[in-house]
Write a protein that holds these residues in place. Structure first.
Motif, short mmCIF file in Angstrom:
data_model
loop_
_atom_site.label_atom_id
_atom_site.label_comp_id
_atom_site.label_asym_id
_atom_site.label_seq_id
_atom_site.Cartn_x
_atom_site.Cartn_y
_atom_site.Cartn_z
N LYS A 1 0.81 -1.15 -0.07
CA LYS A 1 0.09 -0.10 0.00
C LYS A 1 0.94 1.26 0.11
CE LYS A 1 -3.49 2.30 2.63
NZ LYS A 1 -4.53 2.40 3.65
N GLU A 2 2.07 1.23 0.79
CA GLU A 2 2.75 2.54 0.86
C GLU A 2 3.41 2.74 -0.34
OE1 GLU A 2 2.84 -0.01 2.84
OE2 GLU A 2 1.68 0.86 4.58
N ASP A 3 3.81 1.84 -1.33
CA ASP A 3 4.39 2.02 -2.46
C ASP A 3 3.39 2.51 -3.55
OD1 ASP A 3 6.83 1.09 -1.54
OD2 ASP A 3 6.68 -1.06 -2.56
N ILE A 4 2.16 1.90 -3.41
CA ILE A 4 1.31 2.46 -4.47
C ILE A 4 0.96 3.88 -4.27
CG2 ILE A 4 -1.08 2.13 -5.21
CD1 ILE A 4 -0.95 -0.84 -4.30
N LEU B 1 -5.70 -6.54 1.12
CA LEU B 1 -5.92 -6.38 -0.11
C LEU B 1 -7.49 -5.72 -0.27
CD1 LEU B 1 -5.46 -9.89 -1.65
CD2 LEU B 1 -3.94 -7.91 -1.69
N ILE B 2 -8.26 -5.84 0.61
CA ILE B 2 -9.66 -5.12 0.79
C ILE B 2 -9.34 -3.66 0.84
CG2 ILE B 2 -11.80 -4.75 1.98
CD1 ILE B 2 -11.77 -8.08 2.34
N ASP B 3 -8.21 -3.31 2.09
CA ASP B 3 -8.05 -2.00 2.46
C ASP B 3 -7.43 -1.25 1.31
OD1 ASP B 3 -7.53 0.38 4.19
OD2 ASP B 3 -5.50 -0.30 3.83
N ILE B 4 -6.34 -2.19 0.22
CA ILE B 4 -5.86 -1.41 -0.76
C ILE B 4 -6.97 -1.05 -1.78
CG2 ILE B 4 -4.43 -2.07 -2.79
CD1 ILE B 4 -2.52 -3.54 -0.96
N VAL B 5 -8.08 -1.79 -2.08
CA VAL B 5 -9.10 -1.66 -3.07
C VAL B 5 -9.68 -0.20 -2.70
CG1 VAL B 5 -11.26 -2.43 -3.85
CG2 VAL B 5 -9.42 -3.97 -3.69
N ARG B 6 -10.19 -0.43 -1.25
CA ARG B 6 -11.00 0.80 -1.03
C ARG B 6 -10.18 2.02 -0.69
NH1 ARG B 6 -15.57 -1.01 1.05
NH2 ARG B 6 -15.93 -3.01 1.71
N SER B 7 -8.94 2.07 -0.74
CA SER B 7 -8.06 3.06 -0.57
C SER B 7 -7.73 3.79 -2.12
CB SER B 7 -6.66 2.85 0.16
OG SER B 7 -6.72 2.36 1.59
N MET C 1 -14.69 -3.80 -4.34
CA MET C 1 -14.85 -3.05 -5.84
C MET C 1 -16.18 -2.65 -5.94
SD MET C 1 -12.06 -5.51 -7.73
CE MET C 1 -11.78 -4.33 -8.90
N TYR C 2 -17.15 -3.53 -5.97
CA TYR C 2 -18.39 -3.14 -6.18
C TYR C 2 -18.85 -1.83 -5.43
CZ TYR C 2 -23.51 -3.10 -6.64
OH TYR C 2 -24.83 -3.00 -7.02
N GLU C 3 -18.49 -1.86 -4.07
CA GLU C 3 -19.05 -0.80 -3.22
C GLU C 3 -18.48 0.45 -3.44
OE1 GLU C 3 -18.35 -2.54 0.51
OE2 GLU C 3 -20.23 -3.90 0.57
N SER C 4 -17.15 0.46 -3.98
CA SER C 4 -16.25 1.67 -4.38
C SER C 4 -16.69 2.14 -5.70
CB SER C 4 -14.88 1.32 -4.45
OG SER C 4 -14.39 0.82 -3.13
#
Length: 366
Positions: A225-228, A257-263, A305-308
């Motif tokens: 996440k930090e790199d992204i 992974l879920i946090d990365i998607v939402r972030s 992904m859907y909720e975002s």
């Protein structure tokens, strides 16, 4: 969400467009000109040829994976400006044929890595496997030899013969390249190409490192996440995004992974969804897409992904080799088709639940 399917091209794939078209829900192919060496311009006539082939079966060609980046760009050599200009010309050519997303990576020497391409599983199928113990004893030369012996019929992206002719020389070039250096070289590249990508309506979607940690001492800069966050902040452009790959990022159990998607949902332009099963020693194998068969929160990822509000492109990533299929490692028809259906089922469940919730609220209002 648009479900897509990776295709390596006529004469270079065991799978046909006719077969892909028969998988319910598939809207387009994910493609590339795999025979064009990194650093060369993709010819308009070759691009048009693939577009026509896909359109004949009602499939779009809006996602390209990958336009490979020349090593001189990654290394930050003086010659990089020449190769960046060639890359811009390729983007212009792709833009003329409606390409919307270009998936690419910035991994040195080769991109993905596994120790076993056909590891047998309990059910008799085989899959790509990363043996954490074995990799410590391997040399890059041994890995290349194994790849060549097991892929005589099909080339593998990231392991093209022309890139591996002098492996030791490449490793020597990266000996003094740090992660900071590599990120600076990537930033330089993106600052140059993003204006062209914006002009032609193309989103650049970098692929995470696979696996998401250093191997053979090579630097890795898209592993968590930090790199992204660092990468997306480095170049302020709507064309600077990334490919969410659950299997690559999921190679490290520490990645949420879920946090990365939402972030980063608004900057995810492409998604590879696959499951992996972790072992206590750090090894992992690519299981079926079904959540219960691996270690990743597959349904939670799709839900996030859907909720975002994700409206981009998804493809089922690496599949097992099942039913005695002879195919490119990780890229058979059968298990990826099953994966496409599983992912669409998870997505449709979200749609159904939302509609039921809306219907319930409407009835309460009445």
């Amino acid at each position: 969400m648009q479900m897509t399917f990776r295709w390596y091209g006529k004469g270079n794939d065991s799978i046909t467009l006719k077969q892909i078209r028969q998988i319910p829900g598939i809207k387009g192919i994910v493609w590339a000109l795999h025979d064009v060496p990194a650093g060369e311009i993709w010819p308009l006539e070759r691009i048009e040829e693939v577009v026509k082939q896909a359109n004949e079966y009602g499939l779009n060609t809006e996602v390209v994976e990958s336009v490979n980046i020349h090593e001189d760009i990654k290394l930050g050599l003086p010659s990089r400006d020449h190769y960046i200009q060639m890359y811009k010309e390729t983007l212009k050519n792709l833009g003329q044929f409606g390409v919307k997303v270009v998936c690419y990576n910035f991994m040195p020497v080769f991109d993905w890595f596994r120790t076993d391409l056909f590891k047998e599983m309990e059910d008799g199928s085989t899959a790509l496997f990363f043996d954490a113990q074995k990799v410590r004893a391997l040399t890059p030369e041994q890995v290349v030899k194994d790849i060549e012996e097991n892929t005589k019929e099909f080339t593998l992206p990231g392991w093209e013969p022309e890139r591996l002719k002098d492996l030791q020389h490449l490793f020597n070039l990266y000996k003094d390249i740090t992660e900071t250096d590599l990120l600076e070289n990537l930033t330089y590249f993106l600052k140059e190409v993003c204006p062209v990508a914006e002009e032609y309506g193309i989103k650049m979607a970098i692929h995470p490192d696979d696996p998401p940690f250093s191997i053979f001492g090579l630097p890795r800069i898209v592993k968590n996440k930090e790199d992204i966050h660092r990468l997306l902040s480095a170049v302020d452009s709507p064309s600077n995004g990334f490919t969410f790959c659950s299997g690559s990022l999921g190679g490290n159990p520490a990645n949420d992974l879920i946090d990365i998607v939402r972030s980063f949902a608004s900057r995810i332009y492409f998604a590879h969804i696959r499951n992996v099963k972790h072992y206590e020693d750090g090894s992992f194998i690519e299981s079926s897409h079904r959540e219960a068969d691996g270690s990743l929160p597959m349904n939670g990822i799709v839900n996030a992904m859907y909720e975002s509000g994700f409206g981009g492109y998804i493809r089922p990533d690496h599949g097992r080799h099942i039913w005695d299929e002879v195919c490119r490692p990780g890229y058979g028809l059968y298990d990826r088709a099953l994966g496409a259906m599983y992912l669409q089922g998870a997505w449709d469940t979200n749609v159904l639940l939302k509609n039921e919730s809306f219907s319930s609220k409407k009835q309460q209002t009445v």
